[in-house]
Design an enzyme around this catalytic site. Structure first.
Site, mmCIF file in Angstrom:
data_model
loop_
_atom_site.group_PDB
_atom_site.id
_atom_site.type_symbol
_atom_site.label_atom_id
_atom_site.label_comp_id
_atom_site.label_asym_id
_atom_site.label_seq_id
_atom_site.Cartn_x
_atom_site.Cartn_y
_atom_site.Cartn_z
ATOM 1 N N CYS A 135 -6.343 -2.446 4.958
ATOM 2 C CA CYS A 135 -4.823 -2.678 3.552
ATOM 3 C C CYS A 135 -4.721 -3.807 3.277
ATOM 4 O O CYS A 135 -3.931 -4.482 4.728
ATOM 5 C CB CYS A 135 -4.053 -1.601 4.513
ATOM 6 S SG CYS A 135 -2.559 -2.122 2.690
ATOM 7 N N CYS A 138 -1.085 -4.660 3.139
ATOM 8 C CA CYS A 138 -0.204 -4.884 3.973
ATOM 9 C C CYS A 138 -0.349 -5.870 5.407
ATOM 10 O O CYS A 138 0.545 -6.683 5.540
ATOM 11 C CB CYS A 138 -0.864 -3.261 5.059
ATOM 12 S SG CYS A 138 -0.423 -1.660 4.274
ATOM 13 N N ASP A 139 -1.552 -6.495 5.371
ATOM 14 C CA ASP A 139 -2.189 -7.427 6.786
ATOM 15 C C ASP A 139 -2.483 -8.421 6.723
ATOM 16 O O ASP A 139 -3.011 -9.413 7.477
ATOM 17 C CB ASP A 139 -3.483 -6.618 7.446
ATOM 18 C CG ASP A 139 -2.718 -5.319 8.199
ATOM 19 O OD1 ASP A 139 -1.989 -5.236 8.157
ATOM 20 O OD2 ASP A 139 -3.479 -3.947 8.848
HETATM 21 P P1 FAD Z 1 1.563 9.398 4.477
HETATM 22 O O1 FAD Z 1 2.234 8.466 4.896
HETATM 23 O O2 FAD Z 1 -0.219 9.498 4.530
HETATM 24 O O3 FAD Z 1 2.097 10.935 5.012
HETATM 25 C C1 FAD Z 1 1.170 11.932 5.060
HETATM 26 C C2 FAD Z 1 2.242 13.141 5.649
HETATM 27 O O4 FAD Z 1 1.084 14.736 5.500
HETATM 28 C C3 FAD Z 1 1.732 12.907 7.451
HETATM 29 O O5 FAD Z 1 2.239 12.469 8.383
HETATM 30 C C4 FAD Z 1 0.837 14.331 7.567
HETATM 31 O O6 FAD Z 1 0.915 14.239 8.912
HETATM 32 C C5 FAD Z 1 1.320 15.162 6.496
HETATM 33 N N1 FAD Z 1 0.001 16.214 6.458
HETATM 34 C C6 FAD Z 1 -0.827 16.171 5.682
HETATM 35 N N2 FAD Z 1 -1.667 17.250 5.580
HETATM 36 C C7 FAD Z 1 -0.547 17.971 5.763
HETATM 37 C C8 FAD Z 1 -0.421 19.513 6.143
HETATM 38 N N3 FAD Z 1 -2.162 20.366 5.658
HETATM 39 N N4 FAD Z 1 0.343 19.753 6.464
HETATM 40 C C9 FAD Z 1 1.524 19.744 6.381
HETATM 41 N N5 FAD Z 1 1.560 17.956 6.668
HETATM 42 C C10 FAD Z 1 0.155 17.351 5.933
HETATM 43 N N6 FAD Z 1 2.233 0.220 3.523
HETATM 44 C C11 FAD Z 1 3.394 -0.644 3.093
HETATM 45 O O7 FAD Z 1 3.972 -0.822 2.526
HETATM 46 N N7 FAD Z 1 3.269 -2.123 4.095
HETATM 47 C C12 FAD Z 1 2.591 -2.690 5.643
HETATM 48 O O8 FAD Z 1 2.485 -3.453 6.063
HETATM 49 C C13 FAD Z 1 1.297 -1.175 6.201
HETATM 50 N N8 FAD Z 1 0.386 -1.068 6.498
HETATM 51 C C14 FAD Z 1 -0.240 0.023 7.737
HETATM 52 C C15 FAD Z 1 -0.921 -0.001 8.512
HETATM 53 C C16 FAD Z 1 -2.131 0.543 8.355
HETATM 54 C C17 FAD Z 1 -2.652 1.240 10.078
HETATM 55 C C18 FAD Z 1 -1.458 2.195 7.885
HETATM 56 C C19 FAD Z 1 -2.648 3.281 8.427
HETATM 57 C C20 FAD Z 1 -0.967 2.083 6.944
HETATM 58 C C21 FAD Z 1 0.299 0.776 6.139
HETATM 59 N N9 FAD Z 1 0.555 0.975 5.299
HETATM 60 C C22 FAD Z 1 1.225 0.171 5.360
HETATM 61 C C23 FAD Z 1 0.471 2.389 4.234
HETATM 62 C C24 FAD Z 1 1.561 3.506 4.344
HETATM 63 O O9 FAD Z 1 1.581 3.448 5.451
HETATM 64 C C25 FAD Z 1 1.125 4.334 3.168
HETATM 65 O O10 FAD Z 1 0.949 3.831 2.108
HETATM 66 C C26 FAD Z 1 2.333 5.952 2.998
HETATM 67 O O11 FAD Z 1 3.127 5.976 4.639
HETATM 68 C C27 FAD Z 1 2.098 6.041 2.258
HETATM 69 O O12 FAD Z 1 2.949 7.360 2.008
HETATM 70 P P2 FAD Z 1 2.873 8.767 2.192
HETATM 71 O O13 FAD Z 1 3.632 9.470 2.301
HETATM 72 O O14 FAD Z 1 2.144 9.315 0.740
HETATM 73 O O15 FAD Z 1 1.841 9.075 2.838
#
Ligand code: FAD
Ligand code: NAP
Length: 314
Positions: A135, A138-139
């Site tokens: 990302c 992010c980084d």
């Molecule tokens: P996610 O956070 O991916 O959550 C999806 C959830 O759904 C997960 O908990 C998973 O377990 C659950 N799930 C999936 N399939 C199923 C299923 N079939 N049944 C039940 N549960 C399920 N963003 C920033 O803004 N700033 C940053 O500095 C930043 N740094 C990052 C660093 C890292 C290492 C990573 C990996 C990501 C980073 N991001 C950052 C990006 C950010 O984490 C994502 O954009 C954000 O978390 C997306 O949110 P979401 O709710 O869409 O999905």
């Protein structure tokens, strides 16, 4: 019957639950197969979520997300720790299937996110979060005025290389071929950038370093070895969209997706199926940031509330 089933408990799912329950929906269950918080809990530092900046030590993703579940549960959101296998719709009613149970719901918000693919080089996992990143937004700032590398030759790799070129002193784009999947205008912009240097027909053999972080990359290019001393490598070799729960028994999907499997939504997070919403990284054109996923979740939560009240209680 549930008023609303939320699939996924990251920033999008949690915020959707907060807005839907606080707005008045009673039976709202968030299905999250692990602990709520989502993929940001893997991050060792986050400094772009507004209002919670901490410089030293930096705020971790886990710390950012720690208070969210309690706030959401306070207004009535329930957490079911289960992996959803499939969501179907019969008439106006959705069926949410886990390995052991089936739930009926009036509306569904899918927030299961997407996962960056790994390239598979030695040290990729070892240095993930310590120099290996997926990302740039992010980084990238952690490498201000430093040299970094980008792996990949698609649109994401070249667009992110251009983004990094605004921050870093130099960006090496490592690609395994000498032609690109990225759109020609994007390739042209990257080629014209004085800060971007291409290393083509090349593969990363190893990322090396110490407990302090990444030291560099061993690259093989047409039979010769290059030692590229960079503190950061951004890997953009494609993403898996977590859309499996939407797949139906006949192979079709419950709503329209684009060619890459992202869920098509309008500005109110409505999918092509009435009562089904999508929010966060799973949706088309997602910025893949916590603040954006939370914003999507808020919109989807409010829209699910309106939908249920108009359709079932009106
Ligand atoms: P996610 O956070 O991916 O959550 C999806 C959830 O759904 C997960 O908990 C998973 O377990 C659950 N799930 C999936 N399939 C199923 C299923 N079939 N049944 C039940 N549960 C399920 N963003 C920033 O803004 N700033 C940053 O500095 C930043 N740094 C990052 C660093 C890292 C290492 C990573 C990996 C990501 C980073 N991001 C950052 C990006 C950010 O984490 C994502 O954009 C954000 O978390 C997306 O949110 P979401 O709710 O869409 O999905
Ligand atoms: P992508 O198009 O699949 O490109 C992935 C790149 O990574 C390819 O260049 C591929 O090399 C390389 N790669 C794959 N596995 C690798 C490995 N193990 N080691 C080294 N390199 C590897 O993925 P993307 O760039 O994320 O794009 C996904 C889709 O979204 C694309 O269709 C893209 O057009 C679209 N997109 C569009 C925009 C836009 O329109 N602005 C922006 C971003 C993404 P090869 O080329 O040799 O296969």
């Amino acid at each position: 019957m549930l008023d609303l089933a939320i699939i996924g408990g990251g920033p999008a799912g949690l915020t959707a639950g907060l807005y839907a329950t606080r707005g008045g929906l009673k039976e709202v269950v968030m299905f999250e197969m692990g602990m709520p918080g989502g993929q940001i809990t893997q991050s060792s530092e986050i400094e772009n979520y507004p209002g919670v900046f901490r410089e030293d030590p930096p705020l971790t993703g886990m710390e950012l997300m720690e208070p969210w579940p309690a706030q959401c549960m306070h207004f009535g959101l329930k957490h079911e720790m289960a992996e959803v296998k499939q969501v179907t719709k019969e008439g106006d009613i959705f069926k949410v299937k886990t390995a052991s149970s089936e739930y009926e719901a009036k509306s569904v918000i899918v927030c299961t996110g997407s996962t960056p693919k790994k390239a598979g080089f030695k040290g990729e996992d070892e240095f993930f979060g310590k120099g290996v990143s997926t990302c740039a937004t992010c980084d990238g700032f952690f490498y201000k005025d430093k040299e970094v590398a980008v792996l990949g030759g698609g649109d994401t790799a070249l667009e992110e290389a251009l983004y990094l070129a605004n921050i870093c002193s130099k960006v090496y784009v490592i690609h395994r071929r000498d032609s690109f999947r990225a759109a020609p205008p994007t390739v042209e912009r990257a080629t014209k950038s004085e800060k971007i240097e291409f290393i083509l027909n090349a593969t990363i053999k190893e990322a090396y370093g110490s407990a302090m972080g990444l030291g560099g990359l061993k690259i093989e290019q047409e039979g010769k070895e290059i030692d590229l001393k960079v503190p950061g490598i951004f890997v953009f070799v494609g993403r898996n969209v977590n859309n499996e729960v939407l797949q139906q028994s006949d192979g079709s999907y419950l709503c329209d997706l684009n060619d890459w499997g992202e869920v098509l939504v309008d500005l109110k997070m409505h999918t092509s199926t009435a009562g089904l919403f999508a929010a966060g990284d799973i949706r088309v054109d997602a910025a893949k940031q916590v603040v954006c996923a939370a914003g999507d979740g808020a919109v989807a939560g409010m829209e699910a509330l309106n939908y249920v009240q108009e359709k079932f209680n009106g």
